[in-house]
Design an enzyme around this catalytic site. Structure first.
Site, mmCIF file in Angstrom:
data_model
loop_
_atom_site.group_PDB
_atom_site.id
_atom_site.type_symbol
_atom_site.label_atom_id
_atom_site.label_comp_id
_atom_site.label_asym_id
_atom_site.label_seq_id
_atom_site.Cartn_x
_atom_site.Cartn_y
_atom_site.Cartn_z
ATOM 1 N N TYR A 170 -6.338 6.679 3.984
ATOM 2 C CA TYR A 170 -6.509 5.590 3.024
ATOM 3 C C TYR A 170 -5.746 4.338 3.453
ATOM 4 O O TYR A 170 -6.311 3.242 3.554
ATOM 5 C CB TYR A 170 -6.046 6.011 1.613
ATOM 6 C CG TYR A 170 -5.813 4.786 0.760
ATOM 7 C CD1 TYR A 170 -6.898 4.095 0.221
ATOM 8 C CD2 TYR A 170 -4.534 4.254 0.594
ATOM 9 C CE1 TYR A 170 -6.699 2.923 -0.487
ATOM 10 C CE2 TYR A 170 -4.340 3.081 -0.110
ATOM 11 C CZ TYR A 170 -5.428 2.422 -0.647
ATOM 12 O OH TYR A 170 -5.237 1.251 -1.324
ATOM 13 N N ASP A 213 -9.843 5.671 -2.131
ATOM 14 C CA ASP A 213 -8.678 6.197 -2.840
ATOM 15 C C ASP A 213 -9.182 6.970 -4.059
ATOM 16 O O ASP A 213 -10.372 7.206 -4.214
ATOM 17 C CB ASP A 213 -7.745 5.059 -3.261
ATOM 18 C CG ASP A 213 -8.330 4.265 -4.410
ATOM 19 O OD1 ASP A 213 -9.570 4.204 -4.516
ATOM 20 O OD2 ASP A 213 -7.564 3.713 -5.212
ATOM 21 N N GLU A 235 0.822 -1.216 0.000
ATOM 22 C CA GLU A 235 0.000 0.000 0.000
ATOM 23 C C GLU A 235 0.854 1.263 0.000
ATOM 24 O O GLU A 235 0.525 2.235 -0.671
ATOM 25 C CB GLU A 235 -0.953 -0.001 1.199
ATOM 26 C CG GLU A 235 -2.052 -1.054 1.109
ATOM 27 C CD GLU A 235 -2.899 -0.902 -0.148
ATOM 28 O OE1 GLU A 235 -2.966 0.206 -0.714
ATOM 29 O OE2 GLU A 235 -3.500 -1.908 -0.567
#
Length: 295
Positions: free
Chosen positions: A125, A143, A42
DNA sequence: TAGTCGTGGAT
DNA sequence: TATCCAAGACT
Protein backbone atom coordinates in the site's frame (compact mmCIF):
# COMPACT_ATOMS: atom_id res chain seq x y z
CA UNK A 1 -4.33 -4.20 -29.83
CA UNK A 2 -2.06 -1.96 -27.83
CA UNK A 3 -0.55 -3.33 -24.68
CA UNK A 4 -2.26 -1.43 -21.90
CA UNK A 5 -4.71 1.19 -23.03
CA UNK A 6 -6.80 1.75 -19.90
CA UNK A 7 -10.49 1.42 -20.63
CA UNK A 8 -11.85 3.42 -17.76
CA UNK A 9 -15.29 3.23 -16.25
CA UNK A 10 -18.22 5.58 -15.65
CA UNK A 11 -18.00 4.88 -11.92
CA UNK A 12 -14.37 5.98 -11.85
CA UNK A 13 -15.24 9.33 -13.40
CA UNK A 14 -18.11 9.84 -10.98
CA UNK A 15 -15.81 9.27 -8.03
CA UNK A 16 -13.23 11.74 -9.37
CA UNK A 17 -15.89 14.40 -9.90
CA UNK A 18 -17.26 13.82 -6.41
CA UNK A 19 -13.79 14.21 -4.92
CA UNK A 20 -13.39 17.65 -6.49
CA UNK A 21 -16.07 19.05 -4.21
CA UNK A 22 -16.07 16.67 -1.23
CA UNK A 23 -12.39 16.12 -0.45
CA UNK A 24 -11.09 17.03 2.98
CA UNK A 25 -8.46 19.74 3.13
CA UNK A 26 -5.67 17.63 4.59
CA UNK A 27 -2.23 19.21 4.98
CA UNK A 28 -0.31 16.46 3.17
CA UNK A 29 -2.49 17.08 0.12
CA UNK A 30 -1.38 20.70 -0.20
CA UNK A 31 0.58 21.63 -3.33
CA UNK A 32 4.31 21.66 -2.72
CA UNK A 33 4.27 18.90 -0.13
CA UNK A 34 7.21 16.72 -1.10
CA UNK A 35 7.49 12.95 -1.29
CA UNK A 36 9.22 12.75 2.08
CA UNK A 37 6.32 14.53 3.76
CA UNK A 38 3.90 12.24 1.94
CA UNK A 39 5.87 9.19 3.05
CA UNK A 40 5.80 10.34 6.67
CA UNK A 41 2.05 10.90 6.47
CA UNK A 42 1.42 7.48 4.98
CA UNK A 43 3.41 5.65 7.63
CA UNK A 44 1.72 7.62 10.41
CA UNK A 45 -1.69 6.89 8.89
CA UNK A 46 -1.18 3.12 8.92
CA UNK A 47 -4.00 1.92 11.16
CA UNK A 48 -4.26 5.37 12.71
CA UNK A 49 -7.07 7.95 12.29
CA UNK A 50 -6.40 11.20 10.43
CA UNK A 51 -7.28 13.42 13.38
CA UNK A 52 -4.55 11.97 15.53
CA UNK A 53 -1.92 12.16 12.80
CA UNK A 54 -2.32 15.79 11.73
CA UNK A 55 -0.56 17.60 14.60
CA UNK A 56 2.18 14.99 14.91
CA UNK A 57 2.88 15.16 11.18
CA UNK A 58 3.38 18.93 11.31
CA UNK A 59 5.75 18.75 14.26
CA UNK A 60 7.65 15.84 12.75
CA UNK A 61 8.40 17.60 9.46
CA UNK A 62 9.29 20.84 11.14
CA UNK A 63 11.84 18.95 13.16
CA UNK A 64 13.07 16.52 10.51
CA UNK A 65 12.40 18.12 7.10
CA UNK A 66 14.45 15.60 5.13
CA UNK A 67 15.25 11.88 5.50
CA UNK A 68 18.82 12.65 6.54
CA UNK A 69 17.57 14.80 9.41
CA UNK A 70 15.51 11.95 10.79
CA UNK A 71 18.28 9.44 10.20
CA UNK A 72 20.67 11.55 12.29
CA UNK A 73 18.32 11.92 15.26
CA UNK A 74 18.72 9.92 18.46
CA UNK A 75 16.32 7.00 18.20
CA UNK A 76 14.91 7.73 21.63
CA UNK A 77 13.89 11.17 20.45
CA UNK A 78 12.21 9.61 17.42
CA UNK A 79 10.23 7.25 19.62
CA UNK A 80 9.31 10.09 21.96
CA UNK A 81 8.19 12.28 19.06
CA UNK A 82 5.99 9.44 17.84
CA UNK A 83 4.01 10.09 21.00
CA UNK A 84 0.94 7.96 21.38
CA UNK A 85 0.24 7.34 17.72
CA UNK A 86 0.51 3.63 18.45
CA UNK A 87 2.52 0.81 16.92
CA UNK A 88 5.81 2.52 17.78
CA UNK A 89 7.80 0.05 15.71
CA UNK A 90 6.62 2.19 12.82
CA UNK A 91 8.81 4.99 14.16
CA UNK A 92 11.84 2.72 14.17
CA UNK A 93 11.14 1.53 10.66
CA UNK A 94 10.57 5.07 9.42
CA UNK A 95 13.92 6.10 10.80
CA UNK A 96 15.55 3.05 9.22
CA UNK A 97 13.91 3.90 5.90
CA UNK A 98 15.16 7.46 6.24
CA UNK A 99 18.67 6.14 6.81
CA UNK A 100 18.51 4.02 3.67
CA UNK A 101 17.15 6.94 1.65
CA UNK A 102 19.90 9.23 2.91
CA UNK A 103 22.67 6.68 2.40
CA UNK A 104 21.60 4.94 -0.80
CA UNK A 105 19.33 7.36 -2.66
CA UNK A 106 20.94 10.78 -2.28
CA UNK A 107 18.45 11.80 0.41
CA UNK A 108 15.67 11.67 -2.18
CA UNK A 109 12.67 9.42 -1.61
CA UNK A 110 12.66 6.80 -4.40
CA UNK A 111 9.90 7.18 -6.94
CA UNK A 112 9.58 3.63 -8.20
CA UNK A 113 7.36 1.20 -6.38
CA UNK A 114 9.84 -1.65 -6.28
CA UNK A 115 12.53 0.41 -4.57
CA UNK A 116 10.02 1.90 -2.16
CA UNK A 117 8.82 -1.58 -1.20
CA UNK A 118 12.38 -2.55 -0.34
CA UNK A 119 12.45 0.04 2.43
CA UNK A 120 11.58 -0.95 6.02
CA UNK A 121 7.95 -0.39 6.94
CA UNK A 122 6.93 0.30 3.35
CA UNK A 123 4.65 -2.39 1.95
CA UNK A 124 2.32 -2.80 -1.00
CA UNK A 125 0.00 0.00 0.00
CA UNK A 126 2.47 2.64 1.17
CA UNK A 127 4.83 2.19 -1.78
CA UNK A 128 2.04 2.89 -4.26
CA UNK A 129 0.61 5.70 -2.18
CA UNK A 130 3.97 7.50 -2.22
CA UNK A 131 4.45 6.92 -5.95
CA UNK A 132 0.95 8.20 -6.66
CA UNK A 133 0.41 10.99 -4.11
CA UNK A 134 4.02 12.06 -3.85
CA UNK A 135 5.11 11.71 -7.46
CA UNK A 136 1.87 11.93 -9.43
CA UNK A 137 2.21 8.47 -10.90
CA UNK A 138 -0.73 6.49 -12.14
CA UNK A 139 -0.75 3.69 -9.56
CA UNK A 140 -3.44 1.43 -8.12
CA UNK A 141 -3.56 2.20 -4.40
CA UNK A 142 -5.47 -0.29 -2.27
CA UNK A 143 -6.12 0.26 1.40
CA UNK A 144 -8.94 -0.86 3.67
CA UNK A 145 -11.21 1.89 2.33
CA UNK A 146 -10.63 0.91 -1.28
CA UNK A 147 -11.18 -2.77 -0.56
CA UNK A 148 -14.52 -1.93 1.01
CA UNK A 149 -15.61 0.30 -1.88
CA UNK A 150 -14.66 -2.36 -4.43
CA UNK A 151 -16.42 -5.08 -2.43
CA UNK A 152 -19.65 -3.10 -2.56
CA UNK A 153 -19.48 -1.23 -5.85
CA UNK A 154 -18.05 -4.06 -7.95
CA UNK A 155 -18.79 -7.29 -6.13
CA UNK A 156 -22.07 -6.46 -4.42
CA UNK A 157 -20.79 -7.57 -1.03
CA UNK A 158 -21.18 -5.74 2.27
CA UNK A 159 -17.56 -6.42 3.25
CA UNK A 160 -14.37 -7.33 1.43
CA UNK A 161 -13.40 -10.97 1.08
CA UNK A 162 -10.30 -12.07 3.00
CA UNK A 163 -8.54 -12.90 -0.26
CA UNK A 164 -7.08 -9.78 -1.77
CA UNK A 165 -5.07 -11.06 -4.71
CA UNK A 166 -7.37 -9.42 -7.27
CA UNK A 167 -7.64 -6.08 -5.50
CA UNK A 168 -5.05 -4.31 -7.65
CA UNK A 169 -6.68 -5.59 -10.83
CA UNK A 170 -10.15 -4.60 -9.63
CA UNK A 171 -9.21 -1.03 -8.90
CA UNK A 172 -7.13 -0.73 -12.05
CA UNK A 173 -10.17 -1.69 -14.12
CA UNK A 174 -12.23 0.96 -12.37
CA UNK A 175 -9.84 3.87 -12.94
CA UNK A 176 -10.59 6.53 -15.57
CA UNK A 177 -8.71 6.34 -18.85
CA UNK A 178 -7.27 9.84 -18.64
CA UNK A 179 -3.91 9.88 -16.89
CA UNK A 180 -4.43 12.87 -14.60
CA UNK A 181 -7.90 11.76 -13.64
CA UNK A 182 -6.61 8.26 -12.94
CA UNK A 183 -4.04 9.74 -10.56
CA UNK A 184 -6.76 11.65 -8.72
CA UNK A 185 -8.96 8.56 -8.78
CA UNK A 186 -6.59 6.71 -6.49
CA UNK A 187 -6.98 9.24 -3.69
CA UNK A 188 -10.64 9.81 -4.53
CA UNK A 189 -11.66 6.19 -3.95
CA UNK A 190 -9.90 6.20 -0.60
CA UNK A 191 -11.72 9.38 0.31
CA UNK A 192 -15.05 7.88 -0.72
CA UNK A 193 -14.41 4.93 1.57
CA UNK A 194 -13.35 7.23 4.40
CA UNK A 195 -16.28 9.65 4.18
CA UNK A 196 -19.24 7.92 2.50
CA UNK A 197 -18.75 4.20 1.96
CA UNK A 198 -17.76 3.74 5.60
CA UNK A 199 -17.66 0.44 7.44
CA UNK A 200 -20.45 0.68 9.95
CA UNK A 201 -23.13 2.98 8.54
CA UNK A 202 -22.55 3.79 4.87
CA UNK A 203 -24.09 7.08 3.71
CA UNK A 204 -25.45 5.70 0.47
CA UNK A 205 -27.82 8.65 0.10
CA UNK A 206 -24.91 10.95 -0.66
CA UNK A 207 -22.82 8.50 -2.65
CA UNK A 208 -21.83 9.50 -6.19
CA UNK A 209 -22.00 5.90 -7.43
CA UNK A 210 -25.17 4.77 -5.68
CA UNK A 211 -26.97 4.23 -9.01
CA UNK A 212 -24.31 1.84 -10.29
CA UNK A 213 -23.33 0.16 -7.02
CA UNK A 214 -23.70 -3.62 -7.24
CA UNK A 215 -24.36 -3.87 -3.51
CA UNK A 216 -27.15 -1.25 -3.62
CA UNK A 217 -28.64 -2.80 -6.73
CA UNK A 218 -28.70 -6.16 -4.92
CA UNK A 219 -30.63 -4.61 -2.04
CA UNK A 220 -27.67 -4.05 0.29
CA UNK A 221 -27.43 -7.66 1.47
CA UNK A 222 -25.84 -8.29 4.85
CA UNK A 223 -22.37 -9.73 5.11
CA UNK A 224 -22.59 -13.50 4.63
CA UNK A 225 -18.99 -14.60 5.08
CA UNK A 226 -17.20 -15.53 8.28
CA UNK A 227 -17.37 -12.72 10.87
CA UNK A 228 -14.07 -10.88 10.90
CA UNK A 229 -12.37 -11.41 14.19
CA UNK A 230 -12.07 -8.46 16.49
CA UNK A 231 -8.72 -7.78 18.05
CA UNK A 232 -8.89 -7.72 21.80
CA UNK A 233 -6.73 -5.21 23.57
CA UNK A 234 -7.33 -5.21 27.32
CA UNK A 235 -4.91 -7.56 28.99
CA UNK A 236 -2.87 -8.28 25.88
CA UNK A 237 0.85 -7.90 25.44
CA UNK A 238 0.10 -4.90 23.29
CA UNK A 239 -1.42 -3.12 26.24
CA UNK A 240 1.47 -4.08 28.51
CA UNK A 241 4.08 -2.96 26.00
CA UNK A 242 2.23 0.32 25.73
CA UNK A 243 2.26 0.77 29.50
CA UNK A 244 5.97 0.04 29.76
CA UNK A 245 6.89 2.34 26.90
CA UNK A 246 4.70 5.04 28.39
CA UNK A 247 6.82 5.00 31.55
CA UNK A 248 10.03 5.34 29.54
CA UNK A 249 8.68 8.08 27.28
CA UNK A 250 7.78 10.15 30.30
CA UNK A 251 11.15 9.67 32.01
CA UNK A 252 14.10 11.95 31.35
CA UNK A 253 16.60 9.51 32.83
CA UNK A 254 16.93 5.72 32.77
CA UNK A 255 14.45 4.13 35.15
CA UNK A 256 15.06 1.27 37.59
CA UNK A 257 13.24 -2.04 37.25
CA UNK A 258 10.94 -1.19 40.13
CA UNK A 259 9.33 1.63 38.18
CA UNK A 260 8.47 -0.72 35.36
CA UNK A 261 7.16 -3.27 37.83
CA UNK A 262 4.56 -0.71 38.88
CA UNK A 263 3.22 -0.50 35.35
CA UNK A 264 1.82 -4.06 35.22
CA UNK A 265 1.08 -6.55 37.98
CA UNK A 266 1.69 -9.90 36.30
CA UNK A 267 5.48 -10.46 36.42
CA UNK A 268 5.51 -13.16 33.75
CA UNK A 269 3.70 -11.06 31.19
CA UNK A 270 5.61 -7.96 32.22
CA UNK A 271 8.95 -9.65 31.71
CA UNK A 272 7.91 -11.13 28.38
CA UNK A 273 6.84 -7.72 27.14
CA UNK A 274 9.95 -5.94 28.34
CA UNK A 275 12.04 -8.58 26.60
CA UNK A 276 10.11 -8.07 23.38
CA UNK A 277 10.60 -4.30 23.59
CA UNK A 278 14.33 -4.87 24.07
CA UNK A 279 14.37 -7.27 21.12
CA UNK A 280 12.55 -4.72 18.96
CA UNK A 281 15.05 -2.01 19.85
CA UNK A 282 12.40 0.18 21.40
CA UNK A 283 14.06 -0.10 24.81
CA UNK A 284 17.66 -0.51 25.94
CA UNK A 285 19.15 -1.69 29.21
CA UNK A 286 21.90 0.40 30.76
CA UNK A 287 25.08 -0.92 32.36
CA UNK A 288 23.61 -0.35 35.81
CA UNK A 289 20.51 -2.42 34.93
CA UNK A 290 18.15 0.44 34.39
CA UNK A 291 15.96 0.88 31.31
CA UNK A 292 15.54 3.70 28.81
CA UNK A 293 14.60 4.59 25.29
CA UNK A 294 17.53 3.99 22.93
CA UNK A 295 20.15 6.71 22.57
C1' DT B 1 -1.86 -17.18 6.31
C1' DA B 2 -3.19 -16.05 10.55
C1' DG B 3 -1.47 -13.68 14.49
C1' DT B 4 0.81 -9.78 16.30
C1' DC B 5 1.77 -5.08 16.90
C1' DG B 6 -1.12 0.67 20.20
C1' DT B 7 -4.35 3.93 20.94
C1' DG B 8 -8.52 6.31 21.59
C1' DG B 9 -12.86 8.25 19.49
C1' DA B 10 -17.41 6.77 17.92
C1' DT B 11 -21.52 4.11 18.40
C1' DT C 1 -20.14 -0.36 29.06
C1' DA C 2 -18.44 -3.12 25.32
C1' DT C 3 -17.43 -3.42 20.80
C1' DC C 4 -16.00 -1.56 16.51
C1' DC C 5 -12.64 0.21 13.79
C1' DA C 6 -8.87 3.38 11.77
C1' DA C 7 -4.44 5.48 4.76
C1' DG C 8 -0.74 -1.87 7.07
C1' DA C 9 3.56 -4.32 7.65
C1' DC C 10 5.77 -8.19 9.00
C1' DT C 11 6.52 -12.94 10.20
Amino acid sequence: MSAAAPEGSPAGDLVVDWYASAARDLPWRQPGVDAWAVLVSEVMLQQTPVARVEPLWRQWLERWPTPADLAAAPTGEVIRAWGKLGYPRRALRLQAAAGAIAADHGNVVPSDVETLESLPGIGTYTARAVACFGYGQRQPVVDTNVRRVVARLVHGRAEPLPARAADLADITALAPADHDRAVRFSVAVMELGALVCVARTPRCGSCPVRTVCAWRLAGSPAHDGPPRKVQRFAGTDRQVRGRLLDVLRAATDPVPQVELDAAWADPVQRTRCLDSLLADGLVVQTDDDRFALPG
